[in-house]
Design a protein around this motif. Sequence first.
Motif, PDB file in Angstrom:
ATOM      1  N   VAL A  76       0.841  -1.182   0.000  1.00 29.48           N
ATOM      2  CA  VAL A  76       0.000   0.000   0.000  1.00 29.48           C
ATOM      3  C   VAL A  76       0.885   1.245   0.000  1.00 29.48           C
ATOM      4  CG1 VAL A  76      -0.170   0.158   2.516  1.00 29.48           C
ATOM      5  CG2 VAL A  76      -1.979   1.115   1.104  1.00 29.48           C
ATOM      6  N   VAL A  77       0.493   2.238  -0.776  1.00 29.71           N
ATOM      7  CA  VAL A  77       1.213   3.512  -0.803  1.00 29.71           C
ATOM      8  C   VAL A  77       0.891   4.262   0.490  1.00 29.71           C
ATOM      9  CG1 VAL A  77       1.550   5.685  -2.025  1.00 29.71           C
ATOM     10  CG2 VAL A  77       1.105   3.580  -3.317  1.00 29.71           C
ATOM     11  N   ARG A  78       1.905   4.589   1.260  1.00 29.42           N
ATOM     12  CA  ARG A  78       1.679   5.155   2.578  1.00 29.42           C
ATOM     13  C   ARG A  78       2.864   6.018   3.001  1.00 29.42           C
ATOM     14  NH1 ARG A  78       3.771   0.228   2.676  1.00 29.42           N
ATOM     15  NH2 ARG A  78       5.202  -0.418   4.338  1.00 29.42           N
ATOM     16  N   LEU A  79       2.722   6.703   4.117  1.00 30.81           N
ATOM     17  CA  LEU A  79       3.775   7.525   4.696  1.00 30.81           C
ATOM     18  C   LEU A  79       4.270   6.828   5.968  1.00 30.81           C
ATOM     19  CD1 LEU A  79       1.934  10.926   4.257  1.00 30.81           C
ATOM     20  CD2 LEU A  79       3.740  10.019   2.810  1.00 30.81           C
ATOM     21  N   ILE A  80       5.520   6.468   5.992  1.00 31.21           N
ATOM     22  CA  ILE A  80       6.076   5.679   7.090  1.00 31.21           C
ATOM     23  C   ILE A  80       6.691   6.618   8.129  1.00 31.21           C
ATOM     24  CG2 ILE A  80       7.719   3.884   7.727  1.00 31.21           C
ATOM     25  CD1 ILE A  80       7.524   2.891   4.814  1.00 31.21           C
ATOM     26  N   VAL A  81       6.106   6.659   9.306  1.00 30.43           N
ATOM     27  CA  VAL A  81       6.607   7.515  10.382  1.00 30.43           C
ATOM     28  C   VAL A  81       7.870   6.886  10.963  1.00 30.43           C
ATOM     29  CG1 VAL A  81       6.092   8.558  12.615  1.00 30.43           C
ATOM     30  CG2 VAL A  81       4.278   8.318  10.899  1.00 30.43           C
ATOM     31  N   THR A  82       8.964   7.658  10.983  1.00 34.75           N
ATOM     32  CA  THR A  82      10.250   7.135  11.456  1.00 34.75           C
ATOM     33  C   THR A  82      10.668   7.689  12.812  1.00 34.75           C
ATOM     34  OG1 THR A  82      11.428   8.852  10.206  1.00 34.75           O
ATOM     35  CG2 THR A  82      11.081   6.724   9.112  1.00 34.75           C
ATOM     36  N   LYS A  83      10.112   8.853  13.191  1.00 32.96           N
ATOM     37  CA  LYS A  83      10.451   9.423  14.501  1.00 32.96           C
ATOM     38  C   LYS A  83       9.433  10.489  14.885  1.00 32.96           C
ATOM     39  CE  LYS A  83      14.138  11.780  17.066  1.00 32.96           C
ATOM     40  NZ  LYS A  83      15.508  12.369  17.007  1.00 32.96           N
ATOM     41  N   ILE A  84       8.937  10.427  16.105  1.00 33.54           N
ATOM     42  CA  ILE A  84       8.070  11.483  16.641  1.00 33.54           C
ATOM     43  C   ILE A  84       8.958  12.413  17.443  1.00 33.54           C
ATOM     44  CG2 ILE A  84       6.112  12.008  18.130  1.00 33.54           C
ATOM     45  CD1 ILE A  84       4.990   9.268  17.456  1.00 33.54           C
ATOM     46  N   THR A  85       9.020  13.673  17.039  1.00 33.02           N
ATOM     47  CA  THR A  85       9.941  14.617  17.670  1.00 33.02           C
ATOM     48  C   THR A  85       9.308  15.431  18.786  1.00 33.02           C
ATOM     49  OG1 THR A  85       9.434  16.340  16.033  1.00 33.02           O
ATOM     50  CG2 THR A  85      11.237  14.818  15.525  1.00 33.02           C
ATOM     51  N   ASN A  86       7.977  15.624  18.713  1.00 32.55           N
ATOM     52  CA  ASN A  86       7.333  16.473  19.717  1.00 32.55           C
ATOM     53  C   ASN A  86       5.839  16.182  19.759  1.00 32.55           C
ATOM     54  OD1 ASN A  86       7.268  18.525  21.676  1.00 32.55           O
ATOM     55  ND2 ASN A  86       6.570  20.018  20.169  1.00 32.55           N
ATOM     56  N   ALA A  87       5.239  16.365  20.914  1.00 34.39           N
ATOM     57  CA  ALA A  87       3.789  16.246  21.077  1.00 34.39           C
ATOM     58  C   ALA A  87       3.278  17.581  21.589  1.00 34.39           C
ATOM     59  CB  ALA A  87       3.440  15.122  22.050  1.00 34.39           C
ATOM     60  N   GLY A  88       2.206  18.085  20.971  1.00 30.65           N
ATOM     61  CA  GLY A  88       1.698  19.406  21.328  1.00 30.65           C
ATOM     62  C   GLY A  88       0.646  19.371  22.408  1.00 30.65           C
TER      63      GLY A  88
END
Length: 364
Positions: free
Chosen positions: A179-191
Amino acid sequence: MAEKQKNESFQVLRDGFAKARFGGTISGCPLPGTDTPFSFASAEGEENGGLNPEEYVGRIFRILSATVTPYRFFDFRQPGVLKAAVPLFEKLTLYANHSIDVTRWKGFTQGPLWDDQNDPQGINCLLAVDKIIDPSLARGVETGALRACSVTIWFEFEKSHPNLDYYWSRLGEVVDGEVVRLIVTKITNAGEVSIVWEGEDPYAKALEAGASGAPDHNNTEEEKDMKLTAATMALLGIAAGTELSAELLEGKINETVTGLKTKIAGLEPEAQLGKQLLEETRTRAETLYKVLKGEGALERFITGVIRTADLATARALCEEYEQAVESKVPLACPKCGEKLKRQSSRPAPEGHAAGGKRAADYKL
């Protein structure tokens, strides 16, 4: 969707880095496709998270899950990505409907932790709603009338198919078995975290097609009834009450898109002429302005106003400057002194049509 896609819930800040909102669900809600509810005790193992029940309503929510989101196709399944982000969700401010203002806070988050007891795994967190600040919101969470949340995060991502053309418009398609998708590699911040009436479901069933994670489009047992608003049906030329099918919808969309492309192609020549006229009018306005102001001409006015003016404004500037120049420096014949009129084009000689032809050339 453009490469620099931007809206209220998703914004690409630079290549490979974005800000977006993702939905979560309160403990006790069943996982889609199963009869088993997501269930988790308080982060502290105490009723109401150890908070004073007269002041707070504390409930465990699933903030993010190690799965693929169903509508925008963000893949959070990279090992360790979510688990490493757990500390980011400690003591965030709680709002309602993302109405972020220092006077509209509703509570806070407490005790985020990694949940490997439920499937899919993910980040759980206790949301503490202040009863004194907003008793109605607290009552909604306490009774289960409000059971969804949404969190804002900043993260790095990669494209699953880096060389695929028209990538953003093809999210969710299956290409080369994936499936064509966006792969999250790192979460840098939570608002912030907000209580919402319904968020994007993070528990969506993992995309199925073997190990690739591609959705099974042949699984008709889980297909939902197709529903469109009356306005959308009218826009696509589908009569009210028509039974919808994938084939009908695809045909109408293709027909509408083809018609729009044809209209756009037909308007392109006129658009080019209009663009040329606009540039010529702006240039004339700039020339007249410089003649009128001389050394006092302001470059910032030229670049910020004249060169960005729409056609109506540019024409108005030309008219204003022409009158001012005529009053200040009237144009006259150097030989006889006769007053002349400034024009942006040279008139054809008497008896001649435009293009150098004489009127007599057209007589039979």
